[in-house]
Design a protein around this motif. Structure first.
Motif, PDB file in Angstrom:
ATOM      1  N   PRO A 101      65.671  82.698  27.044  1.00 36.34           N
ATOM      2  CA  PRO A 101      66.265  82.943  28.352  1.00 36.34           C
ATOM      3  C   PRO A 101      65.225  83.455  29.337  1.00 36.34           C
ATOM      4  O   PRO A 101      64.320  84.203  28.972  1.00 36.34           O
ATOM      5  CB  PRO A 101      67.318  84.026  28.080  1.00 36.34           C
ATOM      6  N   VAL A 102      65.373  83.045  30.584  1.00 36.94           N
ATOM      7  CA  VAL A 102      64.496  83.477  31.671  1.00 36.94           C
ATOM      8  C   VAL A 102      65.376  83.924  32.827  1.00 36.94           C
ATOM      9  O   VAL A 102      66.356  83.262  33.160  1.00 36.94           O
ATOM     10  CB  VAL A 102      63.560  82.332  32.126  1.00 36.94           C
ATOM     11  N   VAL A 103      65.018  85.063  33.424  1.00 39.02           N
ATOM     12  CA  VAL A 103      65.729  85.571  34.595  1.00 39.02           C
ATOM     13  C   VAL A 103      64.724  85.680  35.733  1.00 39.02           C
ATOM     14  O   VAL A 103      63.649  86.260  35.568  1.00 39.02           O
ATOM     15  CB  VAL A 103      66.365  86.950  34.328  1.00 39.02           C
ATOM     16  N   ILE A 104      65.060  85.106  36.878  1.00 34.93           N
ATOM     17  CA  ILE A 104      64.245  85.238  38.082  1.00 34.93           C
ATOM     18  C   ILE A 104      64.986  86.175  39.016  1.00 34.93           C
ATOM     19  O   ILE A 104      66.153  85.943  39.331  1.00 34.93           O
ATOM     20  CB  ILE A 104      64.012  83.879  38.779  1.00 34.93           C
ATOM     21  N   GLU A 105      64.329  87.251  39.436  1.00 37.53           N
ATOM     22  CA  GLU A 105      64.937  88.210  40.356  1.00 37.53           C
ATOM     23  C   GLU A 105      64.230  88.137  41.702  1.00 37.53           C
ATOM     24  O   GLU A 105      63.006  88.163  41.761  1.00 37.53           O
ATOM     25  CB  GLU A 105      64.853  89.636  39.806  1.00 37.53           C
ATOM     26  N   ILE A 106      65.031  88.062  42.738  1.00 33.70           N
ATOM     27  CA  ILE A 106      64.517  87.985  44.105  1.00 33.70           C
ATOM     28  C   ILE A 106      65.283  89.014  44.935  1.00 33.70           C
ATOM     29  O   ILE A 106      66.507  88.962  45.002  1.00 33.70           O
ATOM     30  CB  ILE A 106      64.715  86.580  44.697  1.00 33.70           C
ATOM     31  N   VAL A 107      64.574  89.950  45.545  1.00 35.63           N
ATOM     32  CA  VAL A 107      65.187  90.936  46.429  1.00 35.63           C
ATOM     33  C   VAL A 107      64.655  90.695  47.830  1.00 35.63           C
ATOM     34  O   VAL A 107      63.451  90.566  48.040  1.00 35.63           O
ATOM     35  CB  VAL A 107      64.863  92.386  45.982  1.00 35.63           C
ATOM     36  N   ASP A 108      65.571  90.628  48.789  1.00 34.12           N
ATOM     37  CA  ASP A 108      65.174  90.418  50.187  1.00 34.12           C
ATOM     38  C   ASP A 108      66.347  90.825  51.061  1.00 34.12           C
ATOM     39  O   ASP A 108      67.352  91.327  50.567  1.00 34.12           O
ATOM     40  CB  ASP A 108      64.794  88.947  50.414  1.00 34.12           C
ATOM     41  N   THR A 109      66.229  90.552  52.333  1.00 35.97           N
ATOM     42  CA  THR A 109      67.328  90.830  53.246  1.00 35.97           C
ATOM     43  C   THR A 109      68.489  89.893  52.922  1.00 35.97           C
ATOM     44  O   THR A 109      68.291  88.806  52.353  1.00 35.97           O
ATOM     45  CB  THR A 109      66.917  90.620  54.706  1.00 35.97           C
ATOM     46  N   ALA A 110      69.690  90.296  53.298  1.00 33.90           N
ATOM     47  CA  ALA A 110      70.860  89.450  53.077  1.00 33.90           C
ATOM     48  C   ALA A 110      70.684  88.103  53.761  1.00 33.90           C
ATOM     49  O   ALA A 110      71.035  87.059  53.204  1.00 33.90           O
ATOM     50  CB  ALA A 110      72.112  90.161  53.592  1.00 33.90           C
ATOM     51  N   GLU A 111      70.116  88.102  54.947  1.00 36.62           N
ATOM     52  CA  GLU A 111      69.930  86.863  55.699  1.00 36.62           C
ATOM     53  C   GLU A 111      68.994  85.903  54.970  1.00 36.62           C
ATOM     54  O   GLU A 111      69.263  84.702  54.889  1.00 36.62           O
ATOM     55  CB  GLU A 111      69.374  87.152  57.110  1.00 36.62           C
ATOM     56  N   ASN A 112      67.893  86.428  54.432  1.00 34.03           N
ATOM     57  CA  ASN A 112      66.941  85.569  53.725  1.00 34.03           C
ATOM     58  C   ASN A 112      67.520  85.038  52.416  1.00 34.03           C
ATOM     59  O   ASN A 112      67.313  83.871  52.078  1.00 34.03           O
ATOM     60  CB  ASN A 112      65.625  86.306  53.467  1.00 34.03           C
ATOM     61  N   ILE A 113      68.242  85.872  51.685  1.00 41.75           N
ATOM     62  CA  ILE A 113      68.865  85.404  50.444  1.00 41.75           C
ATOM     63  C   ILE A 113      69.904  84.332  50.763  1.00 41.75           C
ATOM     64  O   ILE A 113      69.941  83.280  50.113  1.00 41.75           O
ATOM     65  CB  ILE A 113      69.503  86.574  49.667  1.00 41.75           C
ATOM     66  N   ASP A 114      70.738  84.566  51.774  1.00 42.76           N
ATOM     67  CA  ASP A 114      71.756  83.586  52.152  1.00 42.76           C
ATOM     68  C   ASP A 114      71.126  82.268  52.593  1.00 42.76           C
ATOM     69  O   ASP A 114      71.669  81.195  52.336  1.00 42.76           O
ATOM     70  CB  ASP A 114      72.650  84.142  53.269  1.00 42.76           C
ATOM     71  N   ARG A 115      69.970  82.350  53.238  1.00 47.96           N
ATOM     72  CA  ARG A 115      69.284  81.148  53.728  1.00 47.96           C
ATOM     73  C   ARG A 115      68.732  80.304  52.581  1.00 47.96           C
ATOM     74  O   ARG A 115      68.822  79.080  52.590  1.00 47.96           O
ATOM     75  CB  ARG A 115      68.149  81.573  54.665  1.00 47.96           C
ATOM     76  N   ILE A 116      68.166  80.942  51.556  1.00 52.34           N
ATOM     77  CA  ILE A 116      67.503  80.216  50.469  1.00 52.34           C
ATOM     78  C   ILE A 116      68.469  79.819  49.352  1.00 52.34           C
ATOM     79  O   ILE A 116      68.198  78.897  48.581  1.00 52.34           O
ATOM     80  CB  ILE A 116      66.321  81.052  49.899  1.00 52.34           C
ATOM     81  N   LEU A 117      69.616  80.473  49.272  1.00 49.42           N
ATOM     82  CA  LEU A 117      70.544  80.271  48.165  1.00 49.42           C
ATOM     83  C   LEU A 117      70.983  78.819  47.965  1.00 49.42           C
ATOM     84  O   LEU A 117      70.939  78.324  46.837  1.00 49.42           O
ATOM     85  CB  LEU A 117      71.758  81.189  48.326  1.00 49.42           C
ATOM     86  N   PRO A 118      71.375  78.070  49.003  1.00 50.76           N
ATOM     87  CA  PRO A 118      71.781  76.678  48.772  1.00 50.76           C
ATOM     88  C   PRO A 118      70.675  75.821  48.156  1.00 50.76           C
ATOM     89  O   PRO A 118      70.930  74.996  47.275  1.00 50.76           O
ATOM     90  CB  PRO A 118      72.161  76.174  50.163  1.00 50.76           C
ATOM     91  N   SER A 119      69.449  76.034  48.582  1.00 53.05           N
ATOM     92  CA  SER A 119      68.318  75.271  48.047  1.00 53.05           C
ATOM     93  C   SER A 119      68.103  75.576  46.568  1.00 53.05           C
ATOM     94  O   SER A 119      67.916  74.672  45.747  1.00 53.05           O
ATOM     95  CB  SER A 119      67.060  75.603  48.852  1.00 53.05           C
ATOM     96  N   LEU A 120      68.147  76.855  46.209  1.00 53.35           N
ATOM     97  CA  LEU A 120      67.937  77.237  44.816  1.00 53.35           C
ATOM     98  C   LEU A 120      69.104  76.814  43.946  1.00 53.35           C
ATOM     99  O   LEU A 120      68.916  76.393  42.804  1.00 53.35           O
ATOM    100  CB  LEU A 120      67.705  78.744  44.712  1.00 53.35           C
ATOM    101  N   ASP A 121      70.314  76.894  44.480  1.00 50.85           N
ATOM    102  CA  ASP A 121      71.496  76.451  43.737  1.00 50.85           C
ATOM    103  C   ASP A 121      71.367  74.971  43.366  1.00 50.85           C
ATOM    104  O   ASP A 121      71.742  74.565  42.277  1.00 50.85           O
ATOM    105  CB  ASP A 121      72.753  76.700  44.561  1.00 50.85           C
ATOM    106  N   GLY A 122      70.790  74.186  44.251  1.00 48.95           N
ATOM    107  CA  GLY A 122      70.583  72.771  43.972  1.00 48.95           C
ATOM    108  C   GLY A 122      69.538  72.508  42.905  1.00 48.95           C
ATOM    109  O   GLY A 122      69.539  71.450  42.262  1.00 48.95           O
ATOM    110  N   MET A 123      68.646  73.457  42.685  1.00 49.69           N
ATOM    111  CA  MET A 123      67.598  73.297  41.676  1.00 49.69           C
ATOM    112  C   MET A 123      68.092  73.652  40.279  1.00 49.69           C
ATOM    113  O   MET A 123      67.531  73.191  39.288  1.00 49.69           O
ATOM    114  CB  MET A 123      66.390  74.189  42.019  1.00 49.69           C
TER     115      MET A 123
END
Length: 112
Positions: free
Chosen positions: A69-91
């Motif tokens: 198992p691998v866990v990737i953790e990303i902490v940032d502003t809510a706006e930045n996480i919300d912006r990148i989430l659709p792209s990462l979800d597609g990956m």
């Protein structure tokens, strides 16, 4: 970058052998968020776990797995996480994504 106070933590759970366009998925995700100017990302390799199919992945010597198992953790502003989430979800074709609210106490670098 000033990152303090309210933020979001995005956790992505995948397998070590998962790939994206010929490279490890965790590596592709880190490269993507770096290109997008995110505050940072950390990849953690688990020693044991199971997912949706309940198949055990373990580093125990008697049951050595090549798909830990691998866990990737990303902490940032809510706006930045919300912006990148659709792209990462597609990956992520197999795995899980979670988001939590966090309070960032400090975000420092030796360059500050």
């Amino acid at each position: 970058m000033n990152l303090q106070g309210r933020g979001k933590l995005l956790r992505i759970y995948v397998g070590e052998s998962d790939t994206w366009h010929g490279k490890p998925l965790y590596q592709a995700i880190v490269e993507r968020v770096r290109q997008e100017g995110m505050a940072g990302a950390t990849v953690l390799r688990g020693i044991e776990g199971f997912g949706h199919a309940s198949r055990l992945h373990t580093a125990r010597i008697l049951r050595l797995s090549e798909d830990l198992p691998v866990v990737i953790e990303i902490v940032d502003t809510a706006e930045n996480i919300d912006r990148i989430l659709p792209s990462l979800d597609g990956m992520v074709t197999e795995g899980m994504l979670t988001v939590e609210k966090v309070h960032v106490i400090a975000y420092r670098s030796s360059k500050d």
